[in-house]
Design an enzyme around this catalytic site. Structure first.
Site, PDB file in Angstrom:
ATOM      1  N   SER A   1       0.865  -1.189   0.000  1.00 34.21           N
ATOM      2  CA  SER A   1       0.000   0.000   0.000  1.00 34.21           C
ATOM      3  C   SER A   1       0.895   1.229   0.000  1.00 34.21           C
ATOM      4  O   SER A   1       2.046   1.176   0.464  1.00 34.21           O
ATOM      5  CB  SER A   1      -0.857  -0.001   1.270  1.00 34.21           C
TER       6      SER A   1
ATOM      7  N   TYR B   1      -2.011  -0.729  10.395  1.00 35.02           N
ATOM      8  CA  TYR B   1      -2.061  -1.120   8.975  1.00 35.02           C
ATOM      9  C   TYR B   1      -0.812  -0.616   8.247  1.00 35.02           C
ATOM     10  O   TYR B   1      -0.145  -1.377   7.527  1.00 35.02           O
ATOM     11  CB  TYR B   1      -3.337  -0.553   8.334  1.00 35.02           C
TER      12      TYR B   1
HETATM   13  N1  LIG Z   1      -8.793  -1.291  -1.210  1.00 32.00           N
HETATM   14  C1  LIG Z   1      -7.859  -0.399  -0.954  1.00 32.00           C
HETATM   15  O1  LIG Z   1      -8.152   0.802  -0.773  1.00 32.00           O
HETATM   16  C2  LIG Z   1      -6.420  -0.818  -0.898  1.00 32.00           C
HETATM   17  C3  LIG Z   1      -5.446   0.198  -0.986  1.00 32.00           C
HETATM   18  C4  LIG Z   1      -4.103  -0.152  -0.923  1.00 32.00           C
HETATM   19  C5  LIG Z   1      -3.758  -1.487  -0.748  1.00 32.00           C
HETATM   20  N2  LIG Z   1      -4.725  -2.437  -0.661  1.00 32.00           N
HETATM   21  C6  LIG Z   1      -4.287  -3.827  -0.464  1.00 32.00           C
HETATM   22  O2  LIG Z   1      -4.789  -4.619  -1.534  1.00 32.00           O
HETATM   23  C7  LIG Z   1      -5.030  -5.959  -1.069  1.00 32.00           C
HETATM   24  C8  LIG Z   1      -6.422  -6.392  -1.484  1.00 32.00           C
HETATM   25  O3  LIG Z   1      -7.363  -5.460  -0.984  1.00 32.00           O
HETATM   26  P1  LIG Z   1      -8.909  -5.453  -1.441  1.00 32.00           P
HETATM   27  O4  LIG Z   1      -9.306  -4.050  -1.558  1.00 32.00           O
HETATM   28  O5  LIG Z   1      -9.131  -6.401  -2.535  1.00 32.00           O
HETATM   29  O6  LIG Z   1      -9.565  -6.044  -0.087  1.00 32.00           O
HETATM   30  P2  LIG Z   1     -10.855  -6.974   0.100  1.00 32.00           P
HETATM   31  O7  LIG Z   1     -11.826  -6.786  -0.995  1.00 32.00           O
HETATM   32  O8  LIG Z   1     -11.317  -6.740   1.510  1.00 32.00           O
HETATM   33  O9  LIG Z   1     -10.243  -8.443  -0.006  1.00 32.00           O
HETATM   34  C9  LIG Z   1      -9.376  -8.933   0.978  1.00 32.00           C
HETATM   35  C10 LIG Z   1      -9.063 -10.375   0.650  1.00 32.00           C
HETATM   36  O10 LIG Z   1      -8.185 -10.901   1.661  1.00 32.00           O
HETATM   37  C11 LIG Z   1      -8.693 -12.168   2.063  1.00 32.00           C
HETATM   38  N3  LIG Z   1      -8.315 -12.470   3.437  1.00 32.00           N
HETATM   39  C12 LIG Z   1      -8.462 -11.691   4.537  1.00 32.00           C
HETATM   40  N4  LIG Z   1      -8.026 -12.339   5.628  1.00 32.00           N
HETATM   41  C13 LIG Z   1      -7.584 -13.556   5.204  1.00 32.00           C
HETATM   42  C14 LIG Z   1      -7.027 -14.681   5.870  1.00 32.00           C
HETATM   43  N5  LIG Z   1      -6.830 -14.685   7.201  1.00 32.00           N
HETATM   44  N6  LIG Z   1      -6.675 -15.759   5.124  1.00 32.00           N
HETATM   45  C15 LIG Z   1      -6.889 -15.775   3.782  1.00 32.00           C
HETATM   46  N7  LIG Z   1      -7.406 -14.729   3.105  1.00 32.00           N
HETATM   47  C16 LIG Z   1      -7.761 -13.656   3.816  1.00 32.00           C
HETATM   48  C17 LIG Z   1     -10.210 -12.002   1.921  1.00 32.00           C
HETATM   49  O11 LIG Z   1     -10.846 -13.247   1.797  1.00 32.00           O
HETATM   50  P3  LIG Z   1     -11.721 -13.968   2.942  1.00 32.00           P
HETATM   51  O12 LIG Z   1     -12.265 -12.901   3.830  1.00 32.00           O
HETATM   52  O13 LIG Z   1     -12.745 -14.731   2.175  1.00 32.00           O
HETATM   53  O14 LIG Z   1     -10.755 -14.869   3.621  1.00 32.00           O
HETATM   54  C18 LIG Z   1     -10.297 -11.262   0.599  1.00 32.00           C
HETATM   55  O15 LIG Z   1     -10.184 -12.164  -0.468  1.00 32.00           O
HETATM   56  C19 LIG Z   1      -4.806  -5.928   0.444  1.00 32.00           C
HETATM   57  O16 LIG Z   1      -3.534  -6.457   0.735  1.00 32.00           O
HETATM   58  C20 LIG Z   1      -4.857  -4.451   0.798  1.00 32.00           C
HETATM   59  O17 LIG Z   1      -4.055  -4.142   1.916  1.00 32.00           O
HETATM   60  C21 LIG Z   1      -6.042  -2.144  -0.745  1.00 32.00           C
END
Ligand SMILES: NC(=O)c1ccc[n+]([C@@H]2O[C@H](COP(=O)([O-])OP(=O)(O)OC[C@H]3O[C@@H](n4cnc5c(N)ncnc54)[C@H](OP(=O)(O)O)[C@@H]3O)[C@@H](O)[C@H]2O)c1
Length: 268
Positions: free
Chosen positions: A141, A154
């Site tokens: 991030s 975070y």
């Molecule tokens: N969205 C943003 O604004 C943003 C910005 C910068 C970086 N990011 C990064 O991008 C990545 C993806 O984010 P996103 O926006 O796609 O988030 P999201 O829609 O909330 O998806 C998060 C994913 O992580 C999985 N997960 C969470 N805990 C887990 C565990 N204990 N074991 C296995 N899987 C797990 C969830 O699946 P289950 O809950 O089904 O296990 C889900 O597939 C993250 O690393 C986040 O930090 C996001």
């Protein structure tokens, strides 16, 4: 790395960015191993993607659980025979004042965002080293380079993932295994719960679609990228923060006042 015909293990596959990466990889003829805890969502995504690419394995599991990453990796290798690319996209977010965060929530966030990916990589490396090829992709991030108020744990977990990626890349130089760190900015997914989204709208934060982020992750893989920061002016802020952090202190300290109503427990 050439991705067409390769086998990719993708964590966070049920999420906003992960499912967008999975769909775009499927269209490129990639064999996919999809990981998250939600078996139903994985099965539905796998059924959709099997109409596009030949091999899709939904693999439910918890990367934060003791023994979880090793079990997942062993099962993935047993099924696929070889893993070419590991994309660590799973992640969770804690938002609010750190004084109000439960220690158990801090520990569990670190387990998902830092320890889980590191343990999964640890399980993948003997296999990749033996094959003398592989690509590790860690989704971090912009907050992993700019310590952001109200996202302290975070930010810290993503700083850890970035530092680990840099160290490992240096350690693996010459082995045929590359390490890519991709740092998105605010992305429109369910990751950002309602107070965070309302705050982002009011603070006029730049926001990306998950499909745009997915395309950048795939482009970084294809060019064997080192670090990739998504979005302008965020990539400039990352530079300024590393050289002149006091300048960024001023800007962010002002923002904390605007964030207060959203970050306080009663505001969520
Ligand atoms: N969205 C943003 O604004 C943003 C910005 C910068 C970086 N990011 C990064 O991008 C990545 C993806 O984010 P996103 O926006 O796609 O988030 P999201 O829609 O909330 O998806 C998060 C994913 O992580 C999985 N997960 C969470 N805990 C887990 C565990 N204990 N074991 C296995 N899987 C797990 C969830 O699946 P289950 O809950 O089904 O296990 C889900 O597939 C993250 O690393 C986040 O930090 C996001």
């Amino acid at each position: 790395m050439k991705i067409s015909g390769s086998t990719v293990l993708l964590t966070g596959a049920s999420g906003g960015i992960g499912s967008a990466i999975a769909r775009q990889l499927a269209r490129r003829g990639v064999n996919l191993i999809l990981v998250s805890r939600d078996r139903e969502k994985l099965n539905a995504l796998a059924a959709e993607l099997r109409t596009v690419t030949s091999q899709v394995l939904p693999l439910a599991g918890d990367i934060a659980e003791a023994g979880g990453p090793a079990r997942l990796m062993a099962e993935a290798i047993r099924h696929a025979g070889a893993i070419d690319i590991l994309v660590n996209c799973a992640g969770v977010q804690n938002f609010g004042f750190f004084a109000e965060e439960a220690p158990a929530d801090t520990a569990s966030l670190f387990n998902v965002n830092a320890v889980g990916p590191m343990t999964l990589i640890n399980a993948a490396l003997p296999h990749m080293l033996q094959r003398k090829t592989g690509q590790i992709v860690n989704v971090g991030s912009v907050f992993g380079s700019i310590g952001f108020p109200c996202f302290a744990s975070y930010s810290a977990s993503k700083f850890a993932l970035r530092g680990f990626s840099e160290a490992l890349r240096r350690e693996l130089a010459g082995t045929g295994i590359g390490v890519t760190y991709v740092a998105p900015r605010f992305t429109k997914t369910a990751f950002n719960r309602s107070p965070v989204t309302r705050m982002a709208n009011i603070l006029k934060m730049n926001q990306d679609e998950p499909e745009t982020v997915a395309a950048s992750v795939i482009a970084a893989i294809e060019r064997n990228g080192r670090d990739s920061y998504l979005g302008w002016p965020e990539k400039l802020f990352v530079r300024i923060n590393s050289i002149l952090p006091r300048l960024v202190d001023q800007a962010l300290m002002k923002q904390v006042h605007a964030m207060r109503p959203f970050a306080a427990k009663r505001g969520s």
